[in-house]
Scaffold this active site. Structure first.
Site, PDB file in Angstrom:
ATOM      1  N   LYS A   1      -7.482   1.374  -5.203  1.00 31.43           N
ATOM      2  CA  LYS A   1      -6.452   1.304  -4.158  1.00 31.43           C
ATOM      3  C   LYS A   1      -6.986   1.715  -2.783  1.00 31.43           C
ATOM      4  O   LYS A   1      -6.583   1.149  -1.772  1.00 31.43           O
ATOM      5  CB  LYS A   1      -5.242   2.160  -4.519  1.00 31.43           C
ATOM      6  CG  LYS A   1      -5.499   3.654  -4.552  1.00 31.43           C
ATOM      7  CD  LYS A   1      -4.234   4.421  -4.893  1.00 31.43           C
ATOM      8  CE  LYS A   1      -4.498   5.905  -4.992  1.00 31.43           C
ATOM      9  NZ  LYS A   1      -4.922   6.505  -3.724  1.00 31.43           N
ATOM     10  N   THR A   2      -7.904   2.698  -2.743  1.00 26.08           N
ATOM     11  CA  THR A   2      -8.462   3.111  -1.448  1.00 26.08           C
ATOM     12  C   THR A   2      -9.233   1.963  -0.813  1.00 26.08           C
ATOM     13  O   THR A   2      -9.165   1.739   0.396  1.00 26.08           O
ATOM     14  CB  THR A   2      -9.378   4.341  -1.615  1.00 26.08           C
ATOM     15  OG1 THR A   2      -8.641   5.385  -2.257  1.00 26.08           O
ATOM     16  CG2 THR A   2      -9.876   4.831  -0.271  1.00 26.08           C
TER      17      THR A   2
ATOM     18  N   ASP B   1      -0.185   5.878   1.433  1.00 23.56           N
ATOM     19  CA  ASP B   1      -0.896   6.039   0.169  1.00 23.56           C
ATOM     20  C   ASP B   1      -0.106   6.999  -0.728  1.00 23.56           C
ATOM     21  O   ASP B   1       0.616   7.869  -0.235  1.00 23.56           O
ATOM     22  CB  ASP B   1      -2.297   6.595   0.452  1.00 23.56           C
ATOM     23  CG  ASP B   1      -3.203   6.559  -0.767  1.00 23.56           C
ATOM     24  OD1 ASP B   1      -2.883   5.830  -1.726  1.00 23.56           O
ATOM     25  OD2 ASP B   1      -4.237   7.245  -0.744  1.00 23.56           O
ATOM     26  N   GLU B   2      -0.250   6.857  -2.038  1.00 24.96           N
ATOM     27  CA  GLU B   2       0.407   7.736  -3.013  1.00 24.96           C
ATOM     28  C   GLU B   2       1.916   7.819  -2.748  1.00 24.96           C
ATOM     29  O   GLU B   2       2.494   8.917  -2.702  1.00 24.96           O
ATOM     30  CB  GLU B   2      -0.212   9.151  -2.975  1.00 24.96           C
ATOM     31  CG  GLU B   2      -1.721   9.184  -3.171  1.00 24.96           C
ATOM     32  CD  GLU B   2      -2.163   8.958  -4.613  1.00 24.96           C
ATOM     33  OE1 GLU B   2      -1.308   8.578  -5.440  1.00 24.96           O
ATOM     34  OE2 GLU B   2      -3.349   9.144  -4.901  1.00 24.96           O
TER      35      GLU B   2
ATOM     36  N   GLN C   1       1.921   7.921 -12.060  1.00 23.85           N
ATOM     37  CA  GLN C   1       1.225   9.126 -11.620  1.00 23.85           C
ATOM     38  C   GLN C   1       2.105   9.996 -10.721  1.00 23.85           C
ATOM     39  O   GLN C   1       1.607  10.807  -9.940  1.00 23.85           O
ATOM     40  CB  GLN C   1      -0.072   8.759 -10.893  1.00 23.85           C
ATOM     41  CG  GLN C   1      -1.076   8.046 -11.787  1.00 23.85           C
ATOM     42  CD  GLN C   1      -2.409   7.807 -11.101  1.00 23.85           C
ATOM     43  OE1 GLN C   1      -3.135   8.742 -10.811  1.00 23.85           O
ATOM     44  NE2 GLN C   1      -2.721   6.542 -10.846  1.00 23.85           N
TER      45      GLN C   1
ATOM     46  N   ARG D   1      -8.400  10.575 -15.832  1.00 24.65           N
ATOM     47  CA  ARG D   1      -9.479  11.185 -15.041  1.00 24.65           C
ATOM     48  C   ARG D   1     -10.829  10.928 -15.715  1.00 24.65           C
ATOM     49  O   ARG D   1     -11.869  11.042 -15.082  1.00 24.65           O
ATOM     50  CB  ARG D   1      -9.294  12.704 -14.909  1.00 24.65           C
ATOM     51  CG  ARG D   1      -8.044  13.206 -14.208  1.00 24.65           C
ATOM     52  CD  ARG D   1      -7.769  12.519 -12.919  1.00 24.65           C
ATOM     53  NE  ARG D   1      -6.869  11.377 -13.116  1.00 24.65           N
ATOM     54  CZ  ARG D   1      -6.675  10.403 -12.235  1.00 24.65           C
ATOM     55  NH1 ARG D   1      -7.354  10.387 -11.108  1.00 24.65           N
ATOM     56  NH2 ARG D   1      -5.833   9.410 -12.478  1.00 24.65           N
TER      57      ARG D   1
END
Length: 760
Positions: A44-45, A230-231, A261, A612
């Site tokens: 996504k970044t 973002d997020e 998330q 993770r």
């Protein structure tokens, strides 16, 4: 601007280089509202970065782009990546930063419309708690009846829900709530008089600003033609409202997130913001990023099988081209000390096989779980770092220095003066400070201003009068110098002038010299900051420190195992991950029992933990665990019943029932041929009674640890000596000793089991 496809334009092929088809769609979709559902490890970044580059390439001035993140680390990474594509000259003008830093930047410019001047202080939780303690004293209320931390939390939650003190008072029913409403009111008045905002105010005051001043709202609506967040699943209602106000003019709003998330409900995050995005923007386009680049196939399958049990979600199907990889190892342990020793032993094996410590992370649900893990790692001489622990900027001596610096730019900041006034000791005791505070209230002036009038406030000749006047003079002189000289050199001279460095030098102990060196380090950091930011002022430096989060300050570059809570792990990745404590009441936590929304949040947290891991995942659970000083039997976590058993292998226990029947799998208890656990299998007999094992022999040692897993550096409460700081722990079992430096009684050496310390 319309949705323009430019993938055939040779001039900007580099913008689309390395992107998959869904990522390209998201980068090309520059016009109108857009929801990008970005699964874990889906890049996504990279999409955000390339999308900003594409908007600039299409002709939009960079300063008209606003990109909001949740950590400075994420913002910095975004800026660097944009710079790599479009060059520094273009990228530097993009408004990219955290919600708090961007809003603080705007409020420095516009805050005068709300009664603040540009030098306003930003109070962190410690400053807020100190302020509340001051107010309780003024209101003749006891901290026992109205615990300052609890009051701070109540006020913060109210602000996040956009409930002001008047509305809170209207809804208050009990005597406690009505009193909290009074404290809330006085707290708000205090902040305004001190020219200070807390973290929540940076959001609330943006809303107030835009609602009270339509001209300012239009200014920023027109300025930011493209807004990216973002997020987005982590936004609260206040953040949601500010963004909705700002995006209304152009509607070019792009939000990126993953509802799977969303794990911060406890601090105000509202999952409805992402789940109901289409309700707010009916014309919104939805693009799903479902290819995972991080994890092996088996890890991804395990994660999907768990999150699939959540009903309240945006459906997506993650997939990967990565190999299937190893199965997830699930280990049953006798107790939490055995769990820690097994994990440490496995890490030693990994290290012997060539795996670096920095490639390994241990995740847990609560901070209290770290103590046995730390003990086991130390026993095995395994280096580790705790992520989200006390950061450099939260050390006492650094906060003292920051208080002195805040006085230079905001002389109205009474809390900073109260913190710094006797560091070093100046003989201005509680009685004298009480006179100064009373005078300040009556005259409606700042506490520092009363120091100028020390002769008038304190008629009796004494050290306090001279010291107060001298401190006022020092701050005033250096405030003037700051206007005309290099700020780095002024700060260096100022810190020397106030005497804090000399104090630690004179004390001369190892601890004092550490503090001395830390202050020198902050002076070096300030010098570096002004060298790299020639147009910045001291306010800019203080703001970036005030808004730094623990994760921003965590150094993961060394070769150490990373220990952290699952909440702290979000956004990180490691080749090898351990998740400990998969037991009912611990993970999921006890508060989720009977509450579907809480259980779904806990399940999302487990999903975050699983994803993770890149190559290898080990999950542990215990048959018994020490809780509140007693050994309690533990039930296996419901999450281990939900995980797809075809991708697991079990050590020391059988897979729980799944779908109402036992599942036959290749992952049933591993044979003695398993090499991953070979070195300790001989020590643990799974099915027959055993002699007192190494683990049983350490039970007395294990369970005589300090209550609530205290560690050096923690603030504690003693029934006789009051509050203090735990500075040393030594010995084991009944002979375990602690050294506590109490606020009012100095250092005390005590036997741990008799001290009965409570963590604050």
């Amino acid at each position: 601007m319309s949705n323009v496809s430019t993938s055939n334009n040779h001039d900007n092929l580099h913008i689309f280089k390395g992107l998959n088809s869904q990522q390209i769609k998201a980068v090309e979709a520059t016009g109108g509202p857009l929801l990008i559902i970005a699964g874990a490890g889906s890049g996504k970044t990279r999409v955000l970065t390339h999308r900003v580059a594409n908007i600039i390439h299409q002709g939009t001035e960079p300063y008209r782009i606003l990109a909001l993140t949740f950590t400075n680390k994420a913002a910095q990474e975004l800026k660097e990546r944009i710079s790599n594509i479009v060059g520094y000259e273009l990228s530097r003008d993009v408004w990219a930063g955290t919600f708090h830093s961007i809003f603080a930047r705007i409020l420095r410019i516009e805050g005068n419309k709300l009664g603040y001047n540009p030098g306003f202080s930003i109070y962190d939780t410690d400053d807020q708690t100190s302020t509340i303690k001051t107010l309780l004293n003024q209101l003749k209320l006891t901290p026992q009846e109205y615990p300052p931390n609890q009051i701070r939390s109540i006020i913060s939650k109210a602000k996040n829900a956009m409930v002001d003190y008047e509305s809170y008072a209207d809804e208050a029913k009990s005597h406690f709530e009505k009193t909290v409403a009074i404290i809330y009111r006085e707290y708000e008045k205090y902040l305004l008089s001190a020219n200070a905002m807390d973290f929540d105010d940076l959001l609330i005051n943006m809303i107030r600003l835009f609602e009270l001043d339509k001209e300012t709202l239009e200014k920023y609506r027109n300025k930011f033609r493209y807004i990216m967040i973002d997020e987005y699943q982590d936004t609260n209602r206040a953040q949601y409202k500010v963004i909705k106000l700002m995006a209304a003019a152009h509607n070019n709003i792009c939000v990126v997130g993953d509802d799977a998330q969303s794990i911060y409900k406890w601090r105000g995050a509202d999952i409805r913001n992402i789940l109901e995005f289409q309700k707010d923007y009916p014309s919104a386009r939805i693009i799903k990023l479902e290819q995972n680049y991080r994890s092996s196939g088996n890890i991804l399958k395990a994660a999907d099988s768990v999150i699939d049990k959540n009903k309240n979600q945006l459906k997506k199907e993650l997939w990967t081209e990565n190999p299937e990889g190893e199965k997830i190892t699930i280990i049953n342990c006798d107790d939490d000390r055995q769990e820690a020793l097994k994990i440490a032993d496995l890490i030693s094996q990994k290290s012997e096989s060539g795996i670096k410590y920095k490639e390994i992370a241990i995740l847990y649900r609560t901070n209290a779980q770290s103590l046995p893990l730390e003990n086991a790692l130390r026993r095995e001489n395994i280096p580790y770092v705790i992520v989200g622990g006390i950061s450099f900027y939260k050390r006492k001596e650094i906060k003292d220095v920051m208080a002195y610096l805040r006085m230079l730019i905001n002389p109205q900041d009474d809390q900073s003066l109260l913190r710094a006034v006797n560091e070093p000791p100046r003989g201005i005791g509680k009685t004298s400070l009480g006179h100064f505070q009373e005078y300040a209230r009556k005259q409606n002036i700042s506490l520092l201003d009363t120091f100028e009038r020390a002769e008038e406030v304190l008629p009796v000749v004494g050290r306090a009068k001279k010291s107060a006047r001298r401190l006022w003079q020092t701050v005033t002189d250096y405030r003037k110098l700051m206007e005309v000289e290099n700020p780095a050199s002024v700060v260096k001279d100022y810190i020397n002038a106030v005497g804090i460095l000399e104090m630690y030098k004179e004390i001369g102990t190892d601890e004092a010299l550490d503090k001395f060196n830390n202050i020198q380090e902050i002076i070096t950091d300030i010098t570096t900051f002004f060298t790299q930011n020639t147009q910045a002022d001291l306010n800019d430096y203080i703001q970036q420190i005030s808004l730094a989060s623990d994760i921003d300050n965590s150094d993961l570059s060394g070769n150490s195992v990373s220990l952290m809570t699952l909440h702290s792990a979000k956004g990180l990745e490691f080749p090898h991950v351990f998740i400990s404590g998969l037991e009912q009441g611990l993970f999921p936590s006890g508060r989720s029992e009977g509450d579907i929304s809480e259980l779904e949040e806990e399940r999302r947290l487990f999903y975050v933990g699983i994803t993770r891991a890149m190559n290898n995942l080990t999950v542990t659970y215990c048959s018994r665990r020490m809780k509140f000083g007693e050994i309690q039997r533990q039930a296996v976590s419901v999450f281990l019943k939900e995980i797809d058993h075809s991708v697991t292998r079990w050590i020391g226990g059988q897979p729980p029932l799944q779908n109402s029947k036992k599942t036959s799998l290749s992952g049933t208890p591993v044979s003695t041929g398993s090499n991953i656990l070979g070195s300790w299998r001989s020590r643990v007999t799974q099915s027959t009674p055993k002699k007192k094992s190494q683990y049983d022999q350490t039970v007395e040692e294990s369970y005589s640890q300090l209550h609530d897993s205290l560690r050096t550096g923690d603030r504690v409460l003693h029934s006789k000596f009051g509050e203090g700081k735990l500075i040393e722990i030594s010995g084991i079992g009944d002979q375990q000793k602690v050294v506590v430096k109490f606020d009012d009684h100095g250092k005390k050496n005590m036997i741990a089991k008799f001290a009965k310390l409570q963590k604050l």
